[in-house]
Write an enzyme that holds these catalytic residues in place. Structure first.
Site, PDB file in Angstrom:
ATOM      1  N   GLU A 441       0.982  -1.365   0.029  1.00 56.74           N
ATOM      2  CA  GLU A 441      -0.102   0.050   0.080  1.00 56.74           C
ATOM      3  C   GLU A 441       0.817   1.014  -0.239  1.00 56.74           C
ATOM      4  O   GLU A 441       0.441   2.186   0.549  1.00 56.74           O
ATOM      5  CB  GLU A 441      -0.934  -0.250   1.323  1.00 56.74           C
ATOM      6  CG  GLU A 441      -2.132  -0.692   1.043  1.00 56.74           C
ATOM      7  CD  GLU A 441      -2.823  -0.602  -0.211  1.00 56.74           C
ATOM      8  OE1 GLU A 441      -2.785   0.390  -0.820  1.00 56.74           O
ATOM      9  OE2 GLU A 441      -3.416  -1.445  -1.068  1.00 56.74           O
TER      10      GLU A 441
HETATM   11  C1  LIG Z   1       2.863  -9.640   0.340  1.00 56.71           C
HETATM   12  C2  LIG Z   1       2.486  -8.710  -0.520  1.00 56.71           C
HETATM   13  C3  LIG Z   1       1.129  -8.363  -0.894  1.00 56.71           C
HETATM   14  C4  LIG Z   1       1.081  -7.519  -1.930  1.00 56.71           C
HETATM   15  N1  LIG Z   1      -0.274  -7.205  -2.142  1.00 56.71           N
HETATM   16  C5  LIG Z   1      -0.437  -6.507  -3.330  1.00 56.71           C
HETATM   17  C6  LIG Z   1      -1.987  -6.508  -3.692  1.00 56.71           C
HETATM   18  O1  LIG Z   1      -2.847  -6.863  -3.093  1.00 56.71           O
HETATM   19  N2  LIG Z   1      -2.122  -5.681  -4.766  1.00 56.71           N
HETATM   20  C7  LIG Z   1      -1.180  -4.930  -5.356  1.00 56.71           C
HETATM   21  O2  LIG Z   1      -1.439  -4.478  -6.583  1.00 56.71           O
HETATM   22  N3  LIG Z   1       0.238  -4.994  -5.161  1.00 56.71           N
HETATM   23  C8  LIG Z   1       0.346  -5.778  -3.736  1.00 56.71           C
HETATM   24  N4  LIG Z   1       1.650  -5.838  -3.367  1.00 56.71           N
HETATM   25  C9  LIG Z   1       2.740  -4.818  -4.084  1.00 56.71           C
HETATM   26  C10 LIG Z   1       3.134  -3.835  -3.058  1.00 56.71           C
HETATM   27  O3  LIG Z   1       2.094  -2.885  -2.820  1.00 56.71           O
HETATM   28  C11 LIG Z   1       4.534  -3.382  -3.721  1.00 56.71           C
HETATM   29  O4  LIG Z   1       5.369  -4.160  -3.360  1.00 56.71           O
HETATM   30  C12 LIG Z   1       4.928  -2.044  -3.270  1.00 56.71           C
HETATM   31  O5  LIG Z   1       3.855  -0.998  -3.581  1.00 56.71           O
HETATM   32  C13 LIG Z   1       6.231  -1.511  -3.511  1.00 56.71           C
HETATM   33  O6  LIG Z   1       6.366  -1.904  -4.930  1.00 56.71           O
HETATM   34  P1  LIG Z   1       7.975  -2.712  -5.357  1.00 56.71           P
HETATM   35  O7  LIG Z   1       7.832  -3.874  -4.474  1.00 56.71           O
HETATM   36  O8  LIG Z   1       7.844  -2.642  -6.743  1.00 56.71           O
HETATM   37  O9  LIG Z   1       9.117  -1.443  -4.933  1.00 56.71           O
HETATM   38  P2  LIG Z   1       9.718  -0.505  -5.696  1.00 56.71           P
HETATM   39  O10 LIG Z   1       8.611   0.482  -6.204  1.00 56.71           O
HETATM   40  O11 LIG Z   1      10.685  -1.129  -6.760  1.00 56.71           O
HETATM   41  O12 LIG Z   1      10.444   0.308  -4.560  1.00 56.71           O
HETATM   42  C14 LIG Z   1      11.749  -0.441  -4.231  1.00 56.71           C
HETATM   43  C15 LIG Z   1      12.273   0.745  -3.068  1.00 56.71           C
HETATM   44  O13 LIG Z   1      12.386   2.051  -3.784  1.00 56.71           O
HETATM   45  C16 LIG Z   1      11.874   3.182  -3.065  1.00 56.71           C
HETATM   46  N5  LIG Z   1      11.345   3.837  -3.948  1.00 56.71           N
HETATM   47  C17 LIG Z   1      10.776   3.768  -5.302  1.00 56.71           C
HETATM   48  N6  LIG Z   1      10.066   4.968  -5.714  1.00 56.71           N
HETATM   49  C18 LIG Z   1      10.688   6.008  -4.977  1.00 56.71           C
HETATM   50  C19 LIG Z   1      10.491   7.507  -4.902  1.00 56.71           C
HETATM   51  N7  LIG Z   1      10.061   7.989  -5.987  1.00 56.71           N
HETATM   52  N8  LIG Z   1      11.302   7.918  -3.876  1.00 56.71           N
HETATM   53  C20 LIG Z   1      11.755   7.223  -2.961  1.00 56.71           C
HETATM   54  N9  LIG Z   1      11.851   6.060  -2.714  1.00 56.71           N
HETATM   55  C21 LIG Z   1      11.050   5.275  -3.686  1.00 56.71           C
HETATM   56  C22 LIG Z   1      10.683   2.183  -2.178  1.00 56.71           C
HETATM   57  O14 LIG Z   1      10.085   2.866  -1.057  1.00 56.71           O
HETATM   58  C23 LIG Z   1      11.327   0.907  -2.012  1.00 56.71           C
HETATM   59  O15 LIG Z   1      12.032   1.129  -0.721  1.00 56.71           O
HETATM   60  C24 LIG Z   1       1.842  -6.945  -2.363  1.00 56.71           C
HETATM   61  C25 LIG Z   1       3.324  -6.897  -2.110  1.00 56.71           C
HETATM   62  C26 LIG Z   1       3.630  -7.936  -1.229  1.00 56.71           C
HETATM   63  C27 LIG Z   1       5.079  -8.145  -0.908  1.00 56.71           C
END
Ligand SMILES: Cc1cc2nc3c(=O)[nH]c(=O)nc-3n(C[C@H](O)[C@H](O)[C@H](O)COP(=O)(O)OP(=O)(O)OC[C@H]3O[C@@H](n4cnc5c(N)ncnc54)[C@H](O)[C@@H]3O)c2cc1C
Length: 603
Positions: A441
């Site tokens: 989220e």
């Molecule tokens: C168990 C689990 C359940 C989930 N459930 C759902 C679901 O039901 N539906 C759904 O759609 N998704 C779901 N997700 C996905 C989840 O919302 C994302 O993993 C999360 O939003 C982060 O995206 P990412 O993993 O691609 O990380 P990335 O976006 O690649 O981020 C990696 C790191 O970079 C940082 N970062 C990225 N951009 C910036 C910025 N502009 N400024 C500063 N820092 C930044 C982030 O804070 C993080 O620390 C789930 C994930 C997990 C692990």
């Protein structure tokens, strides 16, 4: 197995003595239905259901996890039956729209139940939790036909929902979405693409799953401006609106993960699946935000629920476990050693948990009142004010409560010593389950940018002012009350500093936008500590008032004052470090070239 008692006494204190819920409910359109007796009955039944039905499935659910067999996801033993009981009890419809099988009770009641669900079985709670978010998005943005078809089924719990945003190349940056929607001859759309990490994307609890999917239309503009929202059911409704033909959406794999094992985290394949546009083309992100805002508060409540249950079990253990004598001399001479609750450091850990749990509950129940007002206020100015404040507090509820939630559940393990690391006690599960709440989220980093960048600075501080003004007025009203000075003096000082820090970051950001990102997480944590201090000061005031009347349970109120003092003296000083780090600015973060981070190795 860990135990749990819903903190009903504390709910009553917060509702009746701190936040004046009786008056709040009396002002809502549902006033006649939500009498104090009805509220108590709902909370008591919720406490019984969560303790008797959900709690016993928490550890077994963690051990068994979900399985994918022949394309079907099987949840851990007992999850399906617990969901059937939940539906039979009418819980999914609690705050749903009465026109669509809902009971129309205030949103806040659902949030109270939610805390108990999260304390007893977070992984299970995510199945109905996501349905709630999907129902809210459809209620606000769906067509009448979509509401009649899907909202009714979500509200009565026969169908559940999911939220499909994330793709392998696209997490935080939704502008990178590749899933496509192309119009079909029947007036709908065919959705093609792969979504990952989809919670409750597939399971055996309900007869159908309503996926809310972000995808791009053929003529979509680049980036986040070109995203549309679609409702894509697992089974297409038949002529009677019941489960019909299977849609081309399936679960390709389940993720193996650190915690919340009882919740299915799915790779979802959409292979030309039939979908229906929700809201306007290319405006899907705004619609999805309705769901995401509900979900963000929900995730903050997950943090709170885990702190509470970890605290309850750590407390029981600390009273029972005998190790060493107290530093100042023997406490329990008839025993071979004193209980570890005698030791200052164990008390520090327990009080940290208690202060975050009870403080977090006040914050959540305040946000819940705002949510009720956003929903029900007939006066446009009142609704807008509630919306602004809720918008400001949402990233704090989400990120602050999950950050301290992880800390507090970790302290829960520490209180148990080595036994906390051993599975059978259940304490390490809370840490593993809590870890995801800081990520999904929107990570803490993203919530912090939302708070400082989008909410505070983009409004030129206007979104913050009404809240700091409330704190200011509260402090002013206590002037001359010596008993409150220990709380009000530091609170007033920090409240003024909050404004100064905002101004300082705003000025720097005008020169260099990176300053917003550099300050944001410290700013969010600072804001969280001051916000909780406001609620702890209000709790102290209420406790003083009640103690003056010589109540039967004076010990409860004395403990409130002790916890408030602990919060102010032992947790609130963390604002000093955050303020210094905010003031330090972004120079040290940005000086180094990305390629120089590794000291001489290539990766
Ligand atoms: C168990 C689990 C359940 C989930 N459930 C759902 C679901 O039901 N539906 C759904 O759609 N998704 C779901 N997700 C996905 C989840 O919302 C994302 O993993 C999360 O939003 C982060 O995206 P990412 O993993 O691609 O990380 P990335 O976006 O690649 O981020 C990696 C790191 O970079 C940082 N970062 C990225 N951009 C910036 C910025 N502009 N400024 C500063 N820092 C930044 C982030 O804070 C993080 O620390 C789930 C994930 C997990 C692990």
């Amino acid at each position: 197995m860990p135990s749990y008692q819903a903190p009903l006494r504390d709910f009553r204190f917060v509702m009746d003595e701190v936040l004046d819920y009786p008056r709040h409910y009396a002002q809502l359109p549902q006033a006649e239905e939500i009498t104090p007796d009805v509220v108590s009955a709902i909370l008591e039944e919720g406490a019984r259901f969560t303790r008797e039905v959900l709690l016993p499935l928490n550890q077994t659910g963690d051990e068994q996890g979900c399985r994918l067999e022949g394309g079907e996801v099987l949840t851990p033993a007992g999850f399906k039956e617990a969901y059937a009981q939940y539906v039979a009890g009418g819980w999914p419809s609690l705050s749903g729209d009465t026109a669509y099988h809902g009971q129309g009770l205030p949103t806040s009641l659902g949030m109270m139940l939610s805390e108990m669900v999260c304390s007893t079985n977070l992984a299970w709670g995510m199945y109905p939790g996501l349905s709630q978010g999907a129902a809210d998005a459809l209620r606000h943005h769906g067509s009448d036909e979509q509401k009649a078809q899907y909202l009714t089924k979500l509200n009565d719990g026969t169908w559940t929902g999911s939220m499909c945003l994330t793709e392998p190349q696209c997490g935080t940056d939704l502008g990178l979405i590749k899933t496509r929607a192309r119009p079909d001859e029947a007036g709908g759309y065919l959705i093609t693409g792969t979504k990952i990490f989809i919670s409750a994307g597939e399971h055996d609890l309900a007869e159908n799953i309503v996926h809310l999917v972000l995808a791009k239309l053929p003529d979509a503009p680049e980036g986040t401006k070109g995203i549309s929202l679609f409702v894509v059911p697992k089974y297409l409704p038949d002529a009677e609106g019941e489960v019909g033909e299977r849609n081309a959406v399936s679960c390709g794999a389940l993720e193996h993960k650190m915690g919340i094992h009882g919740n299915a985290t799915c790779v979802m394949n959409f292979d030309g699946a039939r979908g229906y546009l929700v809201g306007k083309p290319h405006k899907g992100l705004a619609c999805m935000f309705t769901m995401m805002n509900v979900a963000r508060i929900g995730v903050g409540i997950q943090g709170l629920g885990l702190i509470e249950v970890s605290f309850q079990n750590a407390l029981a253990y600390a009273r029972d476990r005998l190790q060493m004598r107290a530093l100042s001399g023997t406490r329990e001479a008839d025993k071979p050693a004193d209980p570890i609750i005698s030791h200052p450091d164990v008390r520090r850990m327990l009080l940290t948990q208690k202060a975050f749990a009870e403080g977090g509950r006040m914050l959540v129940l305040h946000a819940a009142q705002l949510a009720d007002r956003v929903e029900c206020a007939t006066d446009a100015a009142e609704r807008e004010a509630a919306e602004t404040e809720l918008g400001l507090l949402t990233p704090i509820v989400k990120a602050f409560l999950t950050e301290v939630g992880f800390e507090a559940t970790n302290e829960g393990v520490q209180v148990f010593g080595g036994h906390g690391y051993i599975r059978e006690w259940g304490m390490e599960q809370y840490v593993r389950d809590a870890r995801i709440t800081r990520l999904y989220e929107g990570t803490t980093g993203i919530q912090a940018l939302d708070l400082l960048g989008r909410k505070v600075l983009m409004s030129q501080g206007e979104a913050l002012k009404p809240f700091t003004k409330q704190i200011h007025k509260f402090c002013q009203a206590q002037e001359g009350d010596d008993a409150m000075a220990e709380f009000v003096t530091p609170l007033a000082k920090l409240n003024a500093e909050w404004g100064d820090l905002t101004m300082a970051v705003g000025m720097k950001a005008m020169q260099d936008r990176e300053e917003v990102g550099a300050a944001s997480v410290d700013y969010l944590m600072y804001a969280g500590y001051v916000t909780l201090a406001f609620f702890w000061a209000r709790a102290a005031q209420a406790a003083h008032q009640s103690l003056a009347g010589n109540p039967d349970d004076a010990a409860f109120y004395r403990a409130k004052l002790d916890t408030a003092r602990f919060y102010f003296q032992r947790l609130l000083p963390r604002t000093r470090a955050h303020a210094e780090m905010i003031r330090a600015g972004g120079e040290t973060l940005m000086a180094m070239q990305a390629e120089d981070f590794g000291h001489g190795f290539d990766i």
